[in-house]
Enzyme design. Structure first.
Site, PDB file in Angstrom:
ATOM      1  N   ALA A  15       0.833  -1.209   0.000  1.00 32.53           N
ATOM      2  CA  ALA A  15       0.000   0.000   0.000  1.00 32.53           C
ATOM      3  C   ALA A  15       0.867   1.258   0.000  1.00 32.53           C
ATOM      4  CB  ALA A  15      -0.936  -0.001   1.203  1.00 32.53           C
ATOM      5  N   GLU A  16       1.909   1.288   0.830  1.00 33.11           N
ATOM      6  CA  GLU A  16       2.771   2.467   0.876  1.00 33.11           C
ATOM      7  C   GLU A  16       3.516   2.647  -0.434  1.00 33.11           C
ATOM      8  OE1 GLU A  16       5.809   4.986   3.617  1.00 33.11           O
ATOM      9  OE2 GLU A  16       4.976   3.123   4.415  1.00 33.11           O
ATOM     10  N   SER A  17       3.936   1.539  -1.038  1.00 35.92           N
ATOM     11  CA  SER A  17       4.655   1.624  -2.310  1.00 35.92           C
ATOM     12  C   SER A  17       3.785   2.236  -3.402  1.00 35.92           C
ATOM     13  CB  SER A  17       5.120   0.229  -2.743  1.00 35.92           C
ATOM     14  OG  SER A  17       6.017  -0.311  -1.804  1.00 35.92           O
TER      15      SER A  17
END
Length: 142
Positions: A62-64
């Protein structure tokens, strides 16, 4: 300026070389106005001890995708992105196959971007619902 899907996906996938994204086999697969999508295989590499998709691997996905999505809105020669907050609600477990993360812009300010990221399975069922706030900074000269 017109959005170029192929150029955006190439940039995101090129940025992933020799990073955690490459280690987790994250691949950016679709992009458009206000969204970016990436896929990650679910296998032993991203399992927790019970043989399920690790929540941390899900958050890394998700952060990527949320951070890379902000790259599509900035001038990368003059600005850079820093994730400053992320939250995740894990709603369903997964043992194998593949998950897809789709980031959609919620707020695009000059210095802050807010993204919602839905992580789904192959049937479109929601695995995790995440939110990331990115700060947009002037690029530092190295």
């Amino acid at each position: 300026m017109e959005f170029n899907r192929e150029k955006a996906l190439k940039m995101c996938n090129d940025y992933s070389r020799n990073t955690l994204m490459q280690t987790l086999d994250i691949t950016y697969t679709d992009a458009g106005e206000g969204f970016l999508e990436a896929k990650m295989p679910v296998n032993a590499k991203v399992h927790q001890p019970m043989g399920l998709l690790h929540g941390g691997a899900t958050v890394a996905l998700a952060e990527s995708v949320g951070s890379a999505a902000s790259l599509l809105f900035i001038n990368t020669d003059l600005q850079e992105v820093r994730g400053i907050e992320i939250s995740a609600n894990h709603l369903r477990s997964k043992r194998d196959g593949e998950v897809t993360a789709t980031a959609r812009i919620i707020h695009q300010g000059r210095s802050l971007h807010l993204w919602e990221i839905k992580v789904t399975d192959e049937q479109g069922r929601l695995i995790s619902l995440c939110k990331i706030t990115n700060m947009i900074l002037p690029r530092k000269k190295h």
